[in-house]
Design a protein around this motif. Structure first.
Motif, PDB file in Angstrom:
ATOM      1  N   ALA A   1     -43.762  99.861 151.596  1.00 53.40           N
ATOM      2  CA  ALA A   1     -42.739 100.347 150.676  1.00 53.40           C
ATOM      3  C   ALA A   1     -41.389  99.711 150.973  1.00 53.40           C
ATOM      4  O   ALA A   1     -40.746 100.049 151.958  1.00 53.40           O
ATOM      5  N   PRO A   2     -40.954  98.769 150.127  1.00 55.34           N
ATOM      6  CA  PRO A   2     -39.609  98.227 150.294  1.00 55.34           C
ATOM      7  C   PRO A   2     -38.559  99.228 149.816  1.00 55.34           C
ATOM      8  O   PRO A   2     -38.814 100.021 148.913  1.00 55.34           O
ATOM      9  N   VAL A   3     -37.404  99.155 150.432  1.00 50.66           N
ATOM     10  CA  VAL A   3     -36.234  99.886 149.942  1.00 50.66           C
ATOM     11  C   VAL A   3     -35.621  99.052 148.824  1.00 50.66           C
ATOM     12  O   VAL A   3     -35.367  97.861 149.001  1.00 50.66           O
ATOM     13  N   VAL A   4     -35.437  99.641 147.657  1.00 54.27           N
ATOM     14  CA  VAL A   4     -34.746  98.946 146.569  1.00 54.27           C
ATOM     15  C   VAL A   4     -33.755  99.902 145.920  1.00 54.27           C
ATOM     16  O   VAL A   4     -34.143 100.851 145.255  1.00 54.27           O
ATOM     17  N   PRO A   5     -32.465  99.655 146.130  1.00 54.54           N
ATOM     18  CA  PRO A   5     -31.461 100.490 145.464  1.00 54.54           C
ATOM     19  C   PRO A   5     -31.334 100.078 144.004  1.00 54.54           C
ATOM     20  O   PRO A   5     -31.455  98.895 143.682  1.00 54.54           O
ATOM     21  N   VAL A   6     -31.096 101.038 143.110  1.00 52.31           N
ATOM     22  CA  VAL A   6     -30.914 100.678 141.699  1.00 52.31           C
ATOM     23  C   VAL A   6     -29.504 100.993 141.208  1.00 52.31           C
ATOM     24  O   VAL A   6     -29.278 101.187 140.035  1.00 52.31           O
TER      25      VAL A   6
ATOM     26  N   SER B   1     -50.970  93.890 146.615  1.00 52.91           N
ATOM     27  CA  SER B   1     -51.498  94.656 147.750  1.00 52.91           C
ATOM     28  C   SER B   1     -52.709  95.490 147.342  1.00 52.91           C
ATOM     29  O   SER B   1     -53.171  96.309 148.136  1.00 52.91           O
ATOM     30  N   ALA B   2     -53.208  95.325 146.121  1.00 53.38           N
ATOM     31  CA  ALA B   2     -54.338  96.109 145.621  1.00 53.38           C
ATOM     32  C   ALA B   2     -54.086  97.610 145.787  1.00 53.38           C
ATOM     33  O   ALA B   2     -54.928  98.348 146.282  1.00 53.38           O
ATOM     34  N   GLY B   3     -52.897  98.035 145.370  1.00 50.64           N
ATOM     35  CA  GLY B   3     -52.632  99.472 145.316  1.00 50.64           C
ATOM     36  C   GLY B   3     -52.104 100.087 146.595  1.00 50.64           C
ATOM     37  O   GLY B   3     -52.295 101.273 146.836  1.00 50.64           O
ATOM     38  N   ARG B   4     -51.410  99.303 147.409  1.00 53.17           N
ATOM     39  CA  ARG B   4     -50.875  99.865 148.660  1.00 53.17           C
ATOM     40  C   ARG B   4     -49.350  99.972 148.642  1.00 53.17           C
ATOM     41  O   ARG B   4     -48.724 100.143 149.687  1.00 53.17           O
ATOM     42  N   ALA B   5     -48.748  99.867 147.464  1.00 51.38           N
ATOM     43  CA  ALA B   5     -47.292  99.763 147.427  1.00 51.38           C
ATOM     44  C   ALA B   5     -46.588 101.084 147.158  1.00 51.38           C
ATOM     45  O   ALA B   5     -47.096 101.955 146.452  1.00 51.38           O
ATOM     46  N   GLY B   6     -45.406 101.197 147.752  1.00 50.10           N
ATOM     47  CA  GLY B   6     -44.520 102.321 147.493  1.00 50.10           C
ATOM     48  C   GLY B   6     -43.119 101.787 147.243  1.00 50.10           C
ATOM     49  O   GLY B   6     -42.875 100.578 147.302  1.00 50.10           O
ATOM     50  N   TRP B   7     -42.222 102.703 146.957  1.00 49.36           N
ATOM     51  CA  TRP B   7     -40.819 102.316 146.694  1.00 49.36           C
ATOM     52  C   TRP B   7     -39.909 103.375 147.302  1.00 49.36           C
ATOM     53  O   TRP B   7     -40.016 104.548 146.959  1.00 49.36           O
ATOM     54  N   VAL B   8     -39.036 102.955 148.211  1.00 46.19           N
ATOM     55  CA  VAL B   8     -38.020 103.858 148.743  1.00 46.19           C
ATOM     56  C   VAL B   8     -36.739 103.643 147.943  1.00 46.19           C
ATOM     57  O   VAL B   8     -36.131 102.574 148.003  1.00 46.19           O
ATOM     58  N   VAL B   9     -36.362 104.662 147.172  1.00 50.86           N
ATOM     59  CA  VAL B   9     -35.165 104.558 146.326  1.00 50.86           C
ATOM     60  C   VAL B   9     -33.944 104.897 147.169  1.00 50.86           C
ATOM     61  O   VAL B   9     -33.909 105.949 147.819  1.00 50.86           O
ATOM     62  N   THR B  10     -32.947 104.019 147.171  1.00 51.45           N
ATOM     63  CA  THR B  10     -31.693 104.327 147.872  1.00 51.45           C
ATOM     64  C   THR B  10     -30.516 103.941 146.987  1.00 51.45           C
ATOM     65  O   THR B  10     -30.717 103.524 145.838  1.00 51.45           O
TER      66      THR B  10
END
Ligand code: FMN
Lengths: 466, 368
Positions: B91-96, B115-124
């Motif tokens: 899960a990368p951190v990606v601020p919006v 990643s064949a479904g292994r991804a997340g997103w840390v919102v900052t």
């Protein structure tokens, strides 16, 4: 086949360079054949990139489109569509390839320099100097509807923005001095004092003030590609690019005229005229004999230009919805409707449909062609068809006469469409001495035989090179 | 809840949570930004059995001189790592705050495909005014405005992930159509500051929706899959967890562990000579592996997971992998993710239905 080097040509030692263009949206990638693979499965990308690397290609290339194509307000549903974000996909490929360049088509209109320059630097570092950036410009409000700033930017301003974008990107890429980071944990500081420079830019398009976060890669900067054909586009390339992805690679005279034009533009801006590599996009169809190659081409064209696609292409030309006609019947009786805006985005626009239609009618009548056969025969002619040795002779002639530096190959099948080229054509080219037998360097810039990035050249370099 | 009681995430940006961590790293500073280093840390975390790695990011440098000022973008690192790992979630951190949600959506959807479904997103959030000047965008000045950008950004990104139904690619030989345009959707988002049309250019991600992690005080809990909660002590963490309101709750825990060479306290003291370990209001464990195991066992009654922030990755990750994770697995409190399993399923989260498919069931293939 002769092994002697023909020295009475302008560039007796010129080498051919290949890139592969993994197309995301087009009707030239066949999706209907049994061995047509997935356009989005990471395994497809890996297979194509690794095959290209086995064939000692310079670059793996991804295009970009920031809105799904539409015709008459409806999403175009006939062609392959749906592709990954280019830089993200290429960063993954950096982990599973070693030498091939990784080139991202990224828009200068709908990105911001701090963000895009940093992404490209990241790709460049993760690939240890194999990144490239194909700078494209878009000026339509239609694409802008997907972005915060909405539709904006006049046609005339897009290359101005692109150029200022590049200026900022280069300043960011040059923001760290070489060797800025300490090489021992015992150092007083992680980076040498004063070695990281704040970038302050104030211009008509951008006002930015930031500290770049990345060092230069092994190749200095990502290699800059350009892919626009207008005079403005060519001038932009002459001032800024390392490689041109052109559309002039089918016909020798056309290719040579384009290359001469680019060389003239290079000299006009004070660059050596061998400073740019010209790699037209092309399709290569190979058969054991000429007849077999032609037979294969016929099959490929019928897969590419389905009845629905033929009607779609003709519909764009006529400016009329022809989707309910019979593609295997005669050409439509109606005259084309000429309008300023044909409502199709991301698709071809035709400058003078009346003349084209008249020509199509005449040729169709003379040859007894159906509409679909006419579209195939008179639509844009692309690519090279032949035997491995015939094609190798032809390409050696092109490159030795300075008509181009290689090709950006668009495979008609994913993921196996490069196998023929790598297994059959590359060895013939190697035998003729126009293709490398091993990578010449570790970076994309080295493999393309390019000089240092434009901003890294001293005045003396420039004079000497010129 | 079936399955393990606790999921382990670890933040692997830079050399560790302490600004001076680079001084104790096992590699020279100029290797921090090398692909080998990026791949190695991820491999260590995957081999240790972590469920998830997160990668911090933002447009500004990660720290100030004399500490590291360099960082490769989190999405690029995540994609690189995804290609060289097989089970760990990423899960990368990606601020919006300033980024284009359309690009963010494409990048993250691509990461999930890769990643064949292994991804997340840390919102900052990009909190500092310098970030606006770096982006060249008008300043989003206060906390409310930043929260609005986060909320709208997550809304757009999630809507775009649904803008292709799962079976939008039909490859219909009978009708010559590659896509079923009825299964593609304009999102027609209009927020306070911008509008986005859609549909996405990337097909729906394998997980349908990536796992979205964030602070419930910044992103509405209804938009989160995992709430990241903070508190200086277990009691305040427990309270925060109880009120988080998201399907899963992870506690933020900073750790410095005893190593064979030095105690945790000595290691912290060594780095504190150079720079302070900033107090971010997070629970901090400075001590032995056994004590950490006990702490995490206690926490497992109140939260679904923890995100660990190791003092120095090269030192603490080794102790975590040799002592902490094995002890927790012996107690059946944690389990390593299984190959071929999506991050969502590892976390026991359902694959969400597509919002547009529910609203507009697709027409009959042959009726048109
Ligand atoms: C061979 C070739 C490939 C191109 N690929 C892309 C692409 O992938 N994405 C894109 O937005 N534009 C692409 N373009 C479009 C150009 O960047 C440019 O916008 C277009 O050619 C119009 O510019 P011009 O007026 O200078 O020709 C391509 C152009 C050429 C000639």
């Amino acid at each position: 086949m002769t092994r002697t080097d023909p020295l009475d040509v302008p560039r007796p030692h010129a080498q051919l360079h290949f890139g592969v263009f993994f197309q995301g949206v087009n009707h030239w990638t066949i999706w209907s054949a049994p061995d047509s693979g997935s356009q989005i499965d990471p395994a497809s990308f890996r297979k194509v990139a690794q095959t290209a690397e086995r064939g000692l290609f310079d670059a793996f290339f991804l295009g970009e489109g920031l809105r799904l194509r539409e015709v008459d307000g409806k999403i175009h549903d006939l062609d392959v569509a749906g592709r990954p974000d280019a830089i993200t996909q290429l960063a993954a490929l950096a982990a599973v390839t070693r030498r091939i360049g990784l080139v991202s088509t990224s828009n200068s209109t709908f990105n911001e320099p701090a963000d895009l320059a940093r992404r490209l630097s990241g790709l460049d570092l993760l690939s240890e100097g194999r990144a490239g950036w194909n700078v494209v410009t878009t000026d339509n409000a239609w694409t802008g509807a997907n972005f915060r700033r909405g539709g904006y930017l006049d046609h005339a301003d897009r290359y101005r923005r692109a150029e200022e974008f590049l200026t900022v990107a280069r300043a960011l890429w040059d923001g760290w001095e070489d060797g800025a980071v300490a090489d021992s944990a015992g150092a007083p500081a992680w980076s040498a004092p004063g070695a990281v420079h704040q970038v302050r830019h104030k211009g008509p398009q951008f006002e930015v003030d930031l500290a770049p976060t990345l060092p230069r890669s092994a190749q200095g900067h990502p290699v800059i590609f350009q892919a626009g054909d207008s005079g403005e586009g060519r001038d932009f390339a002459a001032r800024n690019a390392d490689v041109i992805f052109s559309a002039h690679g089918n016909d020798f005279d056309d290719a040579l005229a384009f290359a001469d034009d680019i060389r003239r533009r290079l000299r006009a801006v004070g660059r050596p005229d061998d400073d740019l590599r010209i790699l037209p996009g092309t399709e290569i169809i190979i058969g054991a004999t000429e007849e077999e190659a032609e037979e294969k081409k016929r099959w490929i064209r019928l897969q590419q230009v389905t009845p629905a696609t033929a009607l779609g292409i003709a519909g764009l030309l006529w400016g009329i919805d022809l989707s309910d006609r019979d593609a295997d019947g005669p050409l439509p009786k109606e005259d084309p409707v000429v309008s300023e805006n044909d409502g199709s985005f991301g698709a071809r626009r035709i400058a003078d449909p009346r003349t084209v239609v008249a020509e199509w009618r005449a040729k169709a009548e003379a040859n007894g062609w159906s509409l679909r056969e006419t579209v195939i025969a008179l639509g844009p002619q692309r690519g090279h068809v032949g035997t491995p040795s015939g094609l190798a002779d032809k390409f050696a002639h092109f490159v030795r006469h300075g008509a181009l530096d290689g090709f950006n190959v668009t495979p008609y099948l994913i993921p196996d469409g490069l196998d023929d080229i790598v297994d059959l054509l590359v060895p013939e080219l190697q035998e003729r001495g126009v293709y490398r037998t091993e990578y010449s360097g570790t970076t994309l810039r080295e493999n393309l035989g390019l000089r240092a990035p434009l901003t890294h050249r001293s005045a003396a370099d420039r004079r000497q090179a010129g | 809840m079936s399955g393990p009681a606790l999921h382990l995430a670890v933040e692997i940006d830079g050399d560790g949570a302490h600004p001076a961590a680079w001084r104790r790293a096992a590699h020279s500073p100029d290797q921090l930004l090398s692909p080998r280093r990026v791949a190695r840390v991820a491999a260590v975390a995957e081999n240790a059995g972590f469920t998830l790695i997160t990668l911090d990011d933002g447009v500004l440098p990660p720290g100030a001189a004399p500490d590291p000022v360099g960082r490769i973008g989190a999405v690029e690192r995540a994609a690189f790592v995804a290609a060289s790992t097989s089970t760990v979630g990423i899960a990368p951190v990606v601020p919006v705050t300033y980024a284009e949600p359309f690009h963010v959506s494409s990048q993250l959807a691509s990461l999930d495909h890769i990643s064949a479904g292994r991804a997340g997103w840390v919102v900052t959030e990009e909190e500092r005014p310098e970030a606006a000047r770096a982006w060249g965008r008008p300043l989003v000045a206060d906390a409310d405005a930043r929260a609005r950008e986060s909320r709208d950004g997550v809304e757009v990104v999630r809507a775009l992930w649904d803008s292709w139904e799962d079976d939008a690619v039909i490859r219909s030989l009978a009708t010559s159509r590659y896509l079923d345009r009825e299964r593609l959707h304009y999102i027609d988002f209009t927020g306070d500051t911008y509008a986005v049309k859609g549909p996405a250019i990337v097909p729906r991600p394998p997980q349908g929706q990536l796992v979205v992690l964030g602070r419930p005080d910044r992103v509405p809990a209804a938009q989160l899959d995992v709430a990241l909660v903070e508190g200086r002590d277990p009691a305040s963490l427990t309270t925060a967890a109880a009120g988080a309101g998201a399907p899963r709750v992870f506690a933020e825990v900073e750790v410095a562990l005893d190593t064979p060479e030095a105690t945790a306290a000595e290691r912290v003291a060594d780095l504190e000579r150079h720079a302070p370990w900033q107090d971010r209001g997070r629970l901090r464990h400075i001590g032995s592996a056994e004590q950490l195991v006990a702490l995490l066992s206690d926490l497992s009654r109140h939260v679904d997971g923890v995100r660990l922030h190791p003092l120095v990755l090269d030192e603490d990750l080794a102790v975590l992998s040799r002592l902490v994770v094995p002890a927790l697995s012996e107690r059946r409190l944690v389990a390593r993710p299984l190959p071929g399993t999506s991050l969502r399923s590892t976390l026991g989260l359902e694959r969400p239905a597509n919002r547009f498919a529910a609203a507009a069931p697709s027409g009959q293939e042959d009726a048109r």
